[in-house]
Scaffold this active site. Structure first.
Site, mmCIF file in Angstrom:
data_model
loop_
_atom_site.group_PDB
_atom_site.id
_atom_site.type_symbol
_atom_site.label_atom_id
_atom_site.label_comp_id
_atom_site.label_asym_id
_atom_site.label_seq_id
_atom_site.Cartn_x
_atom_site.Cartn_y
_atom_site.Cartn_z
ATOM 1 N N ARG A 113 -21.181 -34.075 -1.595
ATOM 2 C CA ARG A 113 -22.090 -33.328 -0.691
ATOM 3 C C ARG A 113 -21.455 -33.010 0.664
ATOM 4 N NH1 ARG A 113 -26.001 -36.979 -2.976
ATOM 5 N NH2 ARG A 113 -27.191 -35.845 -4.540
ATOM 6 N N LYS A 135 -16.694 -19.566 6.487
ATOM 7 C CA LYS A 135 -17.038 -18.938 5.211
ATOM 8 C C LYS A 135 -16.146 -19.539 4.122
ATOM 9 C CE LYS A 135 -18.928 -14.442 6.453
ATOM 10 N NZ LYS A 135 -18.740 -12.981 6.366
ATOM 11 N N GLU A 177 -6.899 -6.751 10.451
ATOM 12 C CA GLU A 177 -8.096 -7.493 10.899
ATOM 13 C C GLU A 177 -8.123 -7.615 12.428
ATOM 14 O OE1 GLU A 177 -10.571 -8.295 8.943
ATOM 15 O OE2 GLU A 177 -9.756 -8.475 6.916
ATOM 16 N N LYS A 215 -13.420 -13.442 17.581
ATOM 17 C CA LYS A 215 -14.044 -14.021 16.387
ATOM 18 C C LYS A 215 -14.943 -15.202 16.756
ATOM 19 C CE LYS A 215 -14.385 -15.161 11.920
ATOM 20 N NZ LYS A 215 -13.999 -14.915 10.567
ATOM 21 N N GLU A 225 -24.287 -15.011 9.882
ATOM 22 C CA GLU A 225 -24.229 -13.569 9.623
ATOM 23 C C GLU A 225 -25.594 -12.950 9.338
ATOM 24 O OE1 GLU A 225 -20.814 -12.222 7.246
ATOM 25 O OE2 GLU A 225 -22.057 -10.553 6.608
ATOM 26 N N ARG A 229 -22.589 -10.984 13.539
ATOM 27 C CA ARG A 229 -21.383 -11.280 12.738
ATOM 28 C C ARG A 229 -21.064 -10.170 11.725
ATOM 29 N NH1 ARG A 229 -19.424 -17.125 10.319
ATOM 30 N NH2 ARG A 229 -17.550 -16.337 9.285
ATOM 31 N N ASN A 233 -17.505 -7.001 9.443
ATOM 32 C CA ASN A 233 -17.375 -6.257 8.177
ATOM 33 C C ASN A 233 -16.966 -4.802 8.402
ATOM 34 O OD1 ASN A 233 -18.186 -8.501 6.719
ATOM 35 N ND2 ASN A 233 -20.349 -8.006 7.002
ATOM 36 N N HIS A 236 -15.053 -3.004 5.842
ATOM 37 C CA HIS A 236 -15.054 -3.823 4.631
ATOM 38 C C HIS A 236 -15.918 -3.263 3.506
ATOM 39 C CE1 HIS A 236 -12.865 -6.608 7.092
ATOM 40 N NE2 HIS A 236 -12.822 -7.509 6.143
ATOM 41 N N HIS A 240 -13.863 -2.959 0.401
ATOM 42 C CA HIS A 240 -14.039 -3.756 -0.820
ATOM 43 C C HIS A 240 -14.058 -2.860 -2.050
ATOM 44 C CE1 HIS A 240 -15.782 -7.661 1.095
ATOM 45 N NE2 HIS A 240 -14.475 -7.685 1.001
ATOM 46 N N HIS A 250 -6.019 -6.627 0.564
ATOM 47 C CA HIS A 250 -7.282 -6.596 1.310
ATOM 48 C C HIS A 250 -7.154 -5.863 2.660
ATOM 49 C CE1 HIS A 250 -11.168 -7.995 2.756
ATOM 50 N NE2 HIS A 250 -10.578 -8.430 3.852
HETATM 51 N N1 GLY Z 1 -14.236 -12.412 7.746
HETATM 52 C C1 GLY Z 1 -15.476 -12.044 8.271
HETATM 53 C C2 GLY Z 1 -16.280 -13.187 8.776
HETATM 54 O O1 GLY Z 1 -15.766 -14.288 8.948
HETATM 55 O O2 GLY Z 1 -17.452 -13.021 8.989
#
Ligand code: GLY
Length: 348
Positions: A113, A135, A177, A215, A225, A229, A233, A236, A240, A250
């Site tokens: 956990r 993430k 990025e 960031k 998000e 946040r 994207n 993206h 994607h 990517h």
């Molecule tokens: N890579 C995008 C984020 O961390 O939200």
């Protein structure tokens, strides 16, 4: 240089330091077992340096590439910990790019956990983006990151020296990025990149730090998000889709995906110029800096269908990030028809 990430009880530090890899043992708590998760594209000595000093290190080497982000590999990481008798006080350390980080973080979030997770990103892309913000995920049936968790690391260690062994193509993906964040949120950084570039800049450490400050600010305001946040994207959604259809890297797809999201042509040209300078594609075929050997762009319908399958699509629309000016963006919901139109306007 230390950049703190303030997330209440989930706060941690990002340490950026040349040669820091061999100091992992000084920076992280090492009196315990560790599962090092790395990939076969990362020089072995990096994982060895990170493991040095831990009571007992178990190393898992996954195959480089998105195809490794499977539930099966995730289970394998958990099994390694179980077999080695890992307890709740032990930890997982990722040494690699985004795939190793996502897998390692997700395994750490689930094993017993949740046990401690540390990230030592070794690609520019993972240093400036995926290693920070918590993430973690694996893919399922071709859908990226569909099983995962927000699980913050206990610490992130960035050694700019490791970028020396990165291929120019992978380096460029990280640059995409950085450009993404600067374009949306930091005019000064964008202008600095316009002047000095990223790959040629001797002060890459400072650029990494500036990108991470953006960031960090975003993640501190919106960890899960639900609002701001989503700006990360930018590029993206279409990116994607392009990635799914073409198999390009990517960062390359993010570069292409940003262009149709610019609100006017002069802005797009500005963005194209910085992307091109970093060796990133700005088109598919036509002498605009497109991809050599690729005669036609991918079928727009296929790209948009893949983009709309992205997990962030809400019903028939997806929230896109539109660039109004350098440092200024808006969120706009778009359906597939609109996305096809956006795409064709630039790549048609
Ligand atoms: N890579 C995008 C984020 O961390 O939200």
């Amino acid at each position: 240089m230390v950049i703190p990430v303030d997330l209440g009880k989930n706060s941690y530090d990002i340490t950026i330091e040349k040669g820091a890899l061999s100091k992992a043992g000084e920076i992280f708590e090492v009196d315990r077992k560790v599962l090092i998760v790395t990939d076969d594209g990362v020089p072995e000595k990096y994982a060895e340096a990170a493991a040095a000093g831990y009571g007992q290190a178990v190393t898992a080497v996954i195959k480089a590439g998105e195809a490794s982000k499977t539930p099966e590999n995730f289970v394998e990481l958990c099994r390694k910990m179980l077999e080695a008798g890992f307890s709740r006080k032990d930890c997982v350390v990722a040494v690699g790019g985004g795939v190793a980080g996502d897998m390692a973080g997700f395994a750490a979030s689930c094993y017993m956990r949740g046990i401690d997770f540390y990230n030592i990103p070794t690609t520019l892309l993972s240093q400036v983006d995926s290693s920070v913000g918590g993430k973690t995920a694996v893919d399922l049936d071709g859908v990226k990151n569909i099983i995962g968790a927000f699980y913050q690391p206990k610490g992130v260690l960035i050694d700019p020296e490791v970028l020396r062994t990165l291929s120019p193509r992978q380096f460029a993906c990280g640059a995409a990025e950085i450009i993404k964040m600067a374009a949306c949120m930091d005019r000064k950084l964008f202008e600095q990149i316009e002047r000095n570039g990223i790959a040629e800049n001797p002060e890459i450490e400072n650029i990494i730090a500036d990108a991470l400050r953006i960031k960090t600010r975003v993640v501190e305001e919106d960890e899960k998000e639900i609002g701001l946040r989503r700006v990360l994207n930018f590029g993206h959604t279409l990116g994607h889709g392009i990635e799914t259809v073409t198999g390009l890297y990517h960062g390359e797809c993010v570069a292409l995906g940003m262009l149709p999201m610019c609100k006017n042509e002069p802005l797009r040209k500005r963005l194209e110029a910085v992307l091109k300078r970093e060796g990133l594609p700005i088109g598919f075929s036509d002498g605009k800096g497109g991809l050599s050997g690729c005669c036609h762009g991918p079928d727009p319908e296929a790209v948009i269908a893949a983009a709309m399958h992205d997990k962030k699509a809400e019903g028939n629309t997806v929230v896109t990030v539109r660039l109004e000016d350098i440092g200024k963006f808006t969120f706009e919901a778009a359906g597939s028809e609109q996305l096809v139109k956006d795409y064709l306007e630039v790549f048609g």
